[in-house]
Scaffold this motif. Structure first.
Motif, PDB file in Angstrom:
ATOM      1  N   GLU A   1       0.858  -1.279   0.049  1.00 10.74           N
ATOM      2  CA  GLU A   1       0.023  -0.127   0.090  1.00 10.74           C
ATOM      3  C   GLU A   1       0.866   1.521   0.042  1.00 10.74           C
ATOM      4  O   GLU A   1       0.658   2.382  -0.884  1.00 10.74           O
ATOM      5  CB  GLU A   1      -1.000   0.044   1.187  1.00 10.74           C
ATOM      6  CG  GLU A   1      -1.800  -1.153   0.968  1.00 10.74           C
ATOM      7  CD  GLU A   1      -2.979  -1.199   2.261  1.00 10.74           C
ATOM      8  OE1 GLU A   1      -4.012  -1.211   2.249  1.00 10.74           O
ATOM      9  OE2 GLU A   1      -2.374  -1.241   3.557  1.00 10.74           O
TER      10      GLU A   1
ATOM     11  N   LEU B   1      -6.703   0.998  -6.629  1.00 13.05           N
ATOM     12  CA  LEU B   1      -6.370  -0.069  -7.457  1.00 13.05           C
ATOM     13  C   LEU B   1      -5.946  -1.297  -6.543  1.00 13.05           C
ATOM     14  O   LEU B   1      -6.182  -2.362  -6.840  1.00 13.05           O
ATOM     15  CB  LEU B   1      -4.928   0.456  -8.157  1.00 13.05           C
ATOM     16  CG  LEU B   1      -5.245   1.284  -9.267  1.00 13.05           C
ATOM     17  CD1 LEU B   1      -4.013   1.635 -10.094  1.00 13.05           C
ATOM     18  CD2 LEU B   1      -6.385   0.787 -10.388  1.00 13.05           C
TER      19      LEU B   1
ATOM     20  N   ASN C   1       0.761   8.829 -14.036  1.00 17.10           N
ATOM     21  CA  ASN C   1      -0.668   8.643 -14.161  1.00 17.10           C
ATOM     22  C   ASN C   1      -0.677   7.257 -14.697  1.00 17.10           C
ATOM     23  O   ASN C   1      -1.530   7.137 -15.650  1.00 17.10           O
ATOM     24  CB  ASN C   1      -1.446   9.588 -14.955  1.00 17.10           C
ATOM     25  CG  ASN C   1      -3.025   9.402 -14.503  1.00 17.10           C
ATOM     26  OD1 ASN C   1      -3.413   8.849 -13.414  1.00 17.10           O
ATOM     27  ND2 ASN C   1      -3.774   9.744 -15.388  1.00 17.10           N
TER      28      ASN C   1
ATOM     29  N   PRO D   1      -1.342   2.827 -14.064  1.00 17.86           N
ATOM     30  CA  PRO D   1      -1.460   1.842 -12.827  1.00 17.86           C
ATOM     31  C   PRO D   1      -0.547   1.019 -12.531  1.00 17.86           C
ATOM     32  O   PRO D   1      -0.255  -0.003 -13.445  1.00 17.86           O
ATOM     33  CB  PRO D   1      -2.868   1.140 -13.329  1.00 17.86           C
ATOM     34  CG  PRO D   1      -2.548   1.556 -14.900  1.00 17.86           C
ATOM     35  CD  PRO D   1      -1.912   2.780 -15.145  1.00 17.86           C
TER      36      PRO D   1
ATOM     37  N   ALA E   1       2.490   7.530 -10.115  1.00 19.86           N
ATOM     38  CA  ALA E   1       1.924   8.373  -9.570  1.00 19.86           C
ATOM     39  C   ALA E   1       2.185   9.561 -10.632  1.00 19.86           C
ATOM     40  O   ALA E   1       1.303  10.310 -10.897  1.00 19.86           O
ATOM     41  CB  ALA E   1       2.129   8.767  -8.242  1.00 19.86           C
TER      42      ALA E   1
ATOM     43  N   GLU F   1       2.884   6.019  -2.397  1.00 21.00           N
ATOM     44  CA  GLU F   1       1.559   5.350  -2.192  1.00 21.00           C
ATOM     45  C   GLU F   1       1.034   4.681  -3.408  1.00 21.00           C
ATOM     46  O   GLU F   1       1.145   5.534  -4.515  1.00 21.00           O
ATOM     47  CB  GLU F   1       0.623   6.521  -1.543  1.00 21.00           C
ATOM     48  CG  GLU F   1       1.228   7.053  -0.213  1.00 21.00           C
ATOM     49  CD  GLU F   1       0.133   8.070   0.367  1.00 21.00           C
ATOM     50  OE1 GLU F   1      -1.024   8.096  -0.301  1.00 21.00           O
ATOM     51  OE2 GLU F   1       0.367   8.525   1.396  1.00 21.00           O
ATOM     52  N   ALA F   2       0.762   3.582  -3.213  1.00 19.71           N
ATOM     53  CA  ALA F   2      -0.099   3.183  -4.168  1.00 19.71           C
ATOM     54  C   ALA F   2      -1.639   3.450  -4.441  1.00 19.71           C
ATOM     55  O   ALA F   2      -1.955   3.957  -3.335  1.00 19.71           O
ATOM     56  CB  ALA F   2      -0.444   1.406  -3.963  1.00 19.71           C
ATOM     57  N   SER F   3      -2.261   3.444  -5.409  1.00 18.17           N
ATOM     58  CA  SER F   3      -3.575   3.951  -5.441  1.00 18.17           C
ATOM     59  C   SER F   3      -4.581   3.232  -4.737  1.00 18.17           C
ATOM     60  O   SER F   3      -4.642   1.969  -4.940  1.00 18.17           O
ATOM     61  CB  SER F   3      -4.150   4.071  -7.223  1.00 18.17           C
ATOM     62  OG  SER F   3      -5.637   3.968  -7.111  1.00 18.17           O
TER      63      SER F   3
END
Length: 269
Positions: free
Chosen positions: A134, A159, A219, A221, A216, A154-156
């Motif tokens: 995460e 997602l 943009n 994934p 990030a 940070e991960a989305s």
């Protein structure tokens, strides 16, 4: 851009556009190698250890993509339930991993999953196990070329939840939490490990912070897994992944994650 400490790593202006672009480099390599144009599979996996690639090739379930123009790696294609994915092995370390990730995105990748062999920091767990990362502590250099200084990349959350939902539905065990990304695994001291443990960090690896920062900033994934297989070579069974069964499970985890990311892309297009 200057900084008071004089540290070059803190002098990057993340608003300025870069000059050396992956698409331009790959096109030059393609022409030099006399290769046809290539679009990679929409879902791609970076297998840092390279053992998953070796397993797929040995079992006849992966084929080499001869038109991949990168000078440093080989791209393979493998299919799961009728969907073709790309996989590249051996991209160890944050700079190398991000370099190849940018190349994949430049040639049509729409979703990236990565899996590293990681060390255990948390005391209450025992390897092997999978960690869906995460947040990743930015104790490396590459992420600072993509995002302003901060403690974590940070991960989305959307997602992460999409992937976790797929894994739960498949009854595959995976925990969620934070990891520590370092450029120097042989410089981990007992004092530093204890401090990271007190911060709530579960594993240590070498790539996640940079990849999440890249995702990030661009943009794109990106989801990172840590396959926690060791406690820094302090146990007799360290680095044991479960043989071929372990590879099958790891590939299933990654394929489900890729499926979840691509589905998320379609739903949010």
């Amino acid at each position: 851009m200057c900084n008071e400490t004089g540290v070059p790593l803190l002098e990057h202006d993340h608003v300025d556009a870069p000059v050396f672009l992956p698409g331009n480099m790959l096109e030059a390599a393609r022409v030099q190698k006399n290769l046809p144009p290539l679009t990679v599979p929409h879902g791609c996996l970076l297998d840092f250890d390279g053992e998953l690639v070796e397993f797929l090739v040995a079992s006849g379930n992966a084929r080499l993509e001869a038109a991949w123009p990168c000078f440093h790696t080989r791209l393979y294609r493998w299919s799961v339930d009728g969907t073709e994915y790309g996989i590249i092995g051996g991209t160890v370390g944050a700079p190398f991993a991000v370099l190849v990730a940018e190349e994949l995105f430049a040639l049509g990748c729409k979703a990236l999953v990565t899996i590293s062999s990681a060390g255990l920091i948390a005391e209450q767990l025992r390897p092997p196990l999978f960690l869906l990362i995460e947040q990743a502590l930015r104790d490396e250099g590459t992420s600072y070329h993509y995002l302003s200084p901060a403690r974590y990349a940070e991960a989305s959350p959307a997602l992460v939840e999409a992937v976790a939902k797929q894994l739960r539905a498949a009854q595959l065990q995976c925990i969620r939490g934070n990891s520590w990304t370092t450029d120097a695994p042989f410089r981990e001291t007992a004092q530093l490990i204890a401090a990271r443990r007190g911060e709530g960090i579960i594993s240590v690896e070498m790539e996640a912070a940079a990849l999440l920062a890249m995702g990030a900033a661009l943009n794109k994934p990106v989801i990172c897994f840590a396959h926690i297989t060791n406690s820094m070579a302090t146990r007799d069974d360290d680095f044991e992944k479960g043989g071929d069964d372990g590879h099958v499970i790891a590939l299933r985890v990654c394929a489900l994650a890729l499926s979840a990311l691509l589905e998320h892309n379609r739903e949010n297009a």
